[in-house]
Every structure is written in C-alpha cells, then in structure tokens.
Design an enzyme around this catalytic site. Structure first.
Site, PDB file in Angstrom:
ATOM      1  N   GLU A 160       0.932  -1.581   0.058  1.00 14.43           N
ATOM      2  CA  GLU A 160      -0.219  -0.010   0.208  1.00 14.43           C
ATOM      3  C   GLU A 160       1.072   1.483  -0.162  1.00 14.43           C
ATOM      4  OE1 GLU A 160      -2.917  -0.035   3.219  1.00 14.43           O
ATOM      5  OE2 GLU A 160      -4.131  -1.367   2.040  1.00 14.43           O
ATOM      6  N   GLU A 321      -6.318  -8.064  -0.695  1.00 13.61           N
ATOM      7  CA  GLU A 321      -6.711  -7.672   0.689  1.00 13.61           C
ATOM      8  C   GLU A 321      -8.325  -7.498   1.300  1.00 13.61           C
ATOM      9  OE1 GLU A 321      -4.538  -5.385   3.267  1.00 13.61           O
ATOM     10  OE2 GLU A 321      -1.981  -5.616   2.199  1.00 13.61           O
TER      11      GLU A 321
HETATM   12  C1  GAL Z   1      -3.852  -3.068   4.796  1.00 14.50           C
HETATM   13  C2  GAL Z   1      -2.769  -3.414   5.245  1.00 14.50           C
HETATM   14  C3  GAL Z   1      -2.437  -4.993   6.292  1.00 14.50           C
HETATM   15  C4  GAL Z   1      -3.362  -5.158   7.052  1.00 14.50           C
HETATM   16  C5  GAL Z   1      -4.571  -4.217   6.986  1.00 14.50           C
HETATM   17  C6  GAL Z   1      -5.382  -4.203   7.879  1.00 14.50           C
HETATM   18  O1  GAL Z   1      -3.940  -1.834   4.732  1.00 14.50           O
HETATM   19  O2  GAL Z   1      -1.794  -3.684   3.524  1.00 14.50           O
HETATM   20  O3  GAL Z   1      -1.148  -5.286   5.816  1.00 14.50           O
HETATM   21  O4  GAL Z   1      -2.801  -3.652   7.987  1.00 14.50           O
HETATM   22  O5  GAL Z   1      -4.943  -3.088   5.657  1.00 14.50           O
HETATM   23  O6  GAL Z   1      -7.120  -3.945   7.460  1.00 14.50           O
END
Ligand code: GAL
Ligand code: ZN
Length: 684
Positions: A160, A321
């Site tokens: 990110e 994710e």
């Molecule tokens: C994202 C991040 C992950 C984790 C996740 C939690 O922004 O890439 O590592 O922290 O959020 O929601």
C-alpha cells in the site's frame, strides 16, 4: 480500456487454474507447530495462494548482510508440498530497527516538520538513499534465494505505497523535488511562470530556494502543491520501479504486483500501470476494506473493483486483501454480517478478479492488529467465520470457468489523479466538493441498473465506450479536452458536471467563461460559480423530468445558454428560471451538462436518459442493493440486502454455485448470490 465482446483472456496465474483463494500468511508470528495446523486448515478451506513476507524484514535480515531465512525456507517448502502457491514479498514495507538506528535521516517528516518515529510501519522517506539502497539489497537477496522456489508464483513489492506516508517533507525529499522540477521545467523562468510567481512575490532566483510545500502562514501556492503531489506519487513509483528492476534481473519472468488501495488519492495508479520504459505491474491487485457499518459498503467496494480492473487495462486482477470480518483501524469496527464476506468476495469475481485473498490467514494474537479478523479467528474453527471461509473456498472451486473472462463495459467514468490533486486544493469556491463523493453519485445509478463501467484516464482511447461520465474534471489538458470533444463528435454521449474544464495542467484558469475548452461542445457558457452552503438545497423545475421535490445541492452554475437545451432549471432564488441541467448535440453525439448536483432520484433519471441516448440497455426493476454484473458469458446477481427479494430472469438458467437451474422468477435470500450461465439460449 474497455473489453467489448469479452472472451477468455490471459489468466493472471495460469498455474492456479480457476479463481485463486487465500490470504496474507504471517508464519513468523507463530510457532512451527501452528504452521503444520495452518497447512492442514488451508487444505480444508481449499486455499491455494498466500502472500508471505510483507512485514518480515526484521526476521529475514536481523542485521546488515546475508538473509537468516531458514524459517522462510521451511515455510515455503511446506507450502509447496501442499500445492499452495506463494505471492512472495520482497519484504521492504517496514524497515527494521537496526536500519533506522543507523540512518535516522530515513524517517519521514510531515509538512509541519515533525519527524515520525520508529514503532509502527511504513516509516521511511521514499527519497532517502539509505532506504532505497537497503530495499534494493534485500530485494536482490530475496530474488536470488527464492526466485526459483517451486512455491513462488509471483512477487509482491511494498505494501500500500503511500497509505501511511503519502508525502515526505525532509531534506532528502527537498533535494529530490528540485531534481524532479529541473527535469520538468528546465529553466527556472518556466517554473516561475507555471507557478504564478508574480502572485504574492513568489518568484525564485535559484533552484536551491525551492522547498517542499511545508506548513506556511496561509494558503500555499497551489501549483507548487500540485507539483508536490505529482512528485510524491513519482517518488513512491520510483521505489517500486527500483525493486522491480532488481526482480527482473534476478528472478526474470515471474509476475510482479503491488497492492493498491482503490480510490486512494496519493498514488496515480494510471502512471504505475502504464508500463513506461518496461516498468509497471504485471498483475494489478487491490486491498478493499468497505465499512460493513455503511449500508452502501457494496457501492464503494464495487468502485474499487472496477477501478482496479480499469488501471490494469481490463485484464483480470487480484483481490489481495479484504477482511473476513472486522478491521481494527476504524473508530468502531463492525464485523461483516453473515454472508457479507461471501457477497463481497463474489462481487470482486463478478467485476474481474481471478483471486480472492484476505488479510489475514490467522488472526494475530499480539500487536496492533490483534482485533483484526482473520480467516482463522481467535475462536478457532468452531466459528461462523471459519465456516464461511471454508464454504467460500468450495464455491470458488465451482467458478473455475469464470477465470480469465473479461468484464465488458460500455460506460466509463473519467478519472485523472492530477485533477483529483488540483481539485481538492484549498482556496476554491467550496471545500465541500470531494471527488470520491461525486464519483459515487454518478456511479450509483449505473450500479442500480446493471450497467458495467470502467474508470478511464481522460487522455486514453475512449472509442470503446458509448457513454462517458465526467465528474468535476477541473484540471484538463488540451489533449484530454480534445479527446472528449472528439468522442462526442464521433457519436458518443458525455455527461459532464460543474467545475470541469476550469484550469490547465499548471492550475492556470482557462479564461473567457467556463468550461473554456468545452463551451462549443456543451452549447453554453458558465459565467459564475455559485457554491451552495453545506446542507443547502435549491429547488429544480423541469419539463416532466423532475419530481415536485427535485433539488440540487453543493453547487449552482450561472449558465448562459448558447445552443443547449435546458432540461432542468433552478426553481427558486436569484437564478430562478435559469438553466441548471442541459443537453446539446455536437457532431454525431450528445453532451449533457449538470450545473448542480441533483438529488439521487433526479440524477438517476438523468444518467438513465444518457444511457438510453448512448444505446446502453438498463436493467430496470433491479431492487436497490442488488447488483447485476456481466462477466464473460456469466451474469452475477448479488444481493447486499438483509431481506429476501425476487427477480425476473425471463427464463430458466443454470446457476454455477448451486448447480441447479433457476428462473424464470428467482428468489434471492439475504446477501445471496447467483452466478448464471447467461450464454445459454433462452435469454429474454
Ligand atoms: C491493510 C494493510 C494490511 C493490514 C490491513 C488491515 O491496509 O495492507 O497489512 O494492515 O490493512 O486491514
Ligand atoms: Zn523525505
């Protein structure tokens, strides 16, 4: 960008067969006994792709020099043995304490001069030579050691980019900014001219005088701020590109990604994927975290999916994710409702994803994210979340034939990050105008009528679309302005909103009446910009189109008609009776103009009219909260509602998920999904 006449396309990871399933796997947080259980449970859930190592730098390289990565060797061997593929990180997202201690100058600095400390993550200045060198070194060691490992399907760079530190204001950044400006302007006079140095005595007489736009007594020079946003996005891209080049040299042929975050302002995704000079992403991926407490979570989420597909040129992409349940980082972290993880996962597949991954595999027991959900929750496998995880794995198996197919889109929303940065600068007519809100307003009626839409850069080839929607394209280059005019002249339909076509790429106003480059196209001239107070609404009247309570908010253009047909007019105030919404024929096409932001039902009707004019079929009667999305020869019907609804499918059709034929009337239970073979004869 669009994919009309979609057919099977290149699969993103051919070795995975159908739709990949899995999540971020952080084995370094657990004992080896747990790893064995992980592998067993992954098989039970049909997981076949995991992301490993994103935050493992300190455990991979506890001191400068060689990797001490025996643990990762064992993890990768275990995964390979179980037939689970790995999206392996170069592990450079969170620099270790030893590196920061040796080079404290690599810590980022905010606009007010605060140097951020070690102890969370993403604590690096993207321009710091120490960070760049250490990241390249680690990427090289990782590539050499694991480039040929049988488990490694692809590489994952960073995490990110910009999400925690969108811009840095330190001395390294200042020096890099000066280099960037020299390359852009060559001569200092050109910079002074572009930045409007005559205003407030801001001319520079030496490059060394130029600093990042740090905290200042009052409004900072907007062109300076805009260039800093461009520079900051480019610096993050340079970090990515440097590692990408290392991977290309030491692990050639393996696809590379970084996880984007949807409609995130700091990173110009179109520039990252344009593949200039052989750089870019081979696979585009996104982290998608709609708020389950938001009744329209599915809408923001759908936009993130469509954006990701669009920046990848329409090819299949990867949902990198999402949360299986709750996140930990909102003020109140509401878990996903029963069925919501499934519905939003299948939404991603409908909108072009060939992989459905979550953060993270196993919910952490320690650290800042211990109350973030995982596919294996704290409660273990006797839990609703785990049962939903296993059941989705089975269902994705049944959707193998969907993988590789494209999502045809006849409509596009024009999006340009440079415009986004310029549009939301201070000292504008209103600070209430937010691009993502306007995008949502225009996107909602498309989603509600089953119209697939891409996001397209204003300078890109638009000829594959029939309708373009242009929300507040305040900054427009000559090339983009011509592109839009040509699109309409050639028979396209455009719907352009207020505060478009106002400035050029230097943030300099285009004079003579707004929107200067599109006055002929629209058949009008905007003489004055009148923002409405927060919460205020102005009545709208119109021949048949507007219901009695139609209203505009946010904005009121003073429109001088020069050939356009008024569709709606203001119904009160000093502009009573003046045009608010117009239509104009230009060449073989039609251009609509919104001088205000109509209420949702009026806007829905206007977007519907524009679709019809463009020859785009609408799915009328779709209950709000239900999506109808075409991908290849399949139709996904996804309910985000917590009550059952009935749909008319026109005929009986096979549903890939249940394996039975449904229709002509079909019941959709709360948050239920149908994946219909729409290519079958019997189409209504
Ligand atoms: C994202 C991040 C992950 C984790 C996740 C939690 O922004 O890439 O590592 O922290 O959020 O929601
Ligand atoms: Zn810096």
């Amino acid at each position: 960008m669009s994919a009309p006449g979609a057919g099977p396309a290149r699969r993103i990871l051919p070795q995975l067969g159908g739709i990949a399933y899995g999540g971020d796997y952080n084995p370094e947080q657990w004992t080896e006994a747990t790893w064995a259980e992980d592998i067993r449970l992954m098989a039970e859930a049909r997981v076949n792709l995991v992301t490993v190592g994103v935050f493992s730098w300190a455990r991979l390289q506890p001191a400068p020099g060689a990797l001490t990565a025996g643990w990762l060797d064992r993890v990768l061997d275990l995964l390979a043995g179980a037939g689970i593929w790995v999206d392996l990180a170069t592990a450079t997202a969170s620099p270790p304490a030893w590196l920061v201690a040796a080079h404290p100058e690599m810590l980022p600095v905010t606009a007010d001069g605060t140097r951020l400390g070690f102890g969370s993550r993403q604590h690096y200045c993207p321009s710091a030579p120490a960070y760049r060198a250490a990241a390249a070194d680690l990427a090289q060691r990782m590539a050499r050691r694991y480039g040929d490992h049988p488990a490694v399907a692809m590489w994952h760079i960073g995490n990110e980019y910009g999400e925690q530190v969108p811009a840095c204001y330190c001395e390294h950044s200042a020096a890099a900014f000066r280099r960037w400006l020299r390359a852009r302007y060559g001569e200092l006079d050109r910079l002074n001219d572009a930045w409007g140095g005559a205003v407030w005595s801001q001319d520079y007489t030496s490059w060394d005088q130029i600093e990042p736009p740090r905290a200042a007594p009052t409004f900072r020079n907007p062109a300076h701020q805009l260039d800093y946003a461009r520079f900051s996005s480019d610096e993050l891209l340079a970090c990515f590109t440097a590692e990408r080049e290392v991977l290309a040299a030491h692990s050639p042929g393996k696809p590379v990604t970084t996880n984007f975050t949807g409609l995130f302002r700091a990173v110009d995704q179109f520039r990252w994927t344009r593949r200039e000079g052989g750089t870019g992403l081979d696979v585009v991926s996104v982290d998608n975290y709609p708020d389950p407490a938001d009744a329209e979570a599915y809408l923001t989420s759908a936009m993130a999916c469509d954006l990701t597909r669009s920046v990848g040129g329409g090819r299949p992409w990867l949902l990198m994710e999402q949360a299986p349940g709750a996140v930990n980082w909102r003020a109140v972290n509401v878990p996903k409702a029963p069925g919501q993880y499934r519905a939003l996962s299948l939404q991603a597949v409908a909108r072009g994803a060939d992989a459905v991954l979550s953060f993270q595999w196993r919910a952490a027991a320690t650290g800042a994210e211990k109350f973030h959900s995982g596919m294996v929750p704290h409660a273990g496998t006797d839990s609703r979340v785990w049962r939903e995880v296993v059941s989705l794995g089975m269902e994705l198996d049944r959707l193998g034939s969907v993988a590789g197919h494209l999502v045809p889109a006849a409509a596009a929303l024009l999006l340009d990050w440079e415009n986004w940065w310029a549009l939301e600068l201070d000292s504008h007519p209103t600070s209430c105008l937010r691009l993502t809100e306007l995008l949502s307003e225009l996107y909602r009626p498309l989603l509600q009528t089953g119209v697939n839409a891409d996001f397209a850069h204003p300078e890109s080839d638009l000829s594959g679309y029939r309708l373009i929607l242009v929300p507040a394209l305040y900054l427009v280059s000559d090339a983009a302005a011509d592109n839009v005019r040509r699109f309409v002249a050639a028979g396209g339909t455009a719907l352009i909103t207020f505060f478009s076509g106002i400035v050029d790429p230097r943030d300099r106003v285009r004079l003579g009446g707004y929107p200067a480059p599109w006055r002929d196209l629209l058949g009008l001239r905007v003489e004055e910009l009148v923002p409405l107070r927060h919460g205020a609404a102005i009545r709208l009247d119109g021949p048949g189109a507007a219901p009695p309570d139609a209203a505009g908010r946010l904005w009121q253009d003073v429109i001088d008609l020069r050939g356009a047909t008024p569709l709606l007019s203001y119904g009160e105030g000093h502009l009573d009776g003046e045009a608010a919404v117009t239509r104009h024929e230009h060449g073989a096409g039609t251009a609509y103009y919104l001088g205000t932001l109509p209420d949702r039902s009026t806007l829905g009707r206007l977007v519907g009219q524009a679709c019809q004019r463009a020859g785009i079929a609408l799915w009328t009667g779709l209950p709000p909260g239900v999506e109808a999305v075409r991908r290849g020869g399949y139709l996904f019907l996804i309910s985000h509602l917590d009550h059952a609804v009935e749909l008319d499918l026109g005929a009986k059709r096979p549903d890939l998920l249940s394996g039975v034929r449904v229709g002509p009337r079909a019941q959709l239970a709360p948050r239920d999904v149908l994946v219909l073979d729409w290519a079958e004869p019997g189409r209504p």
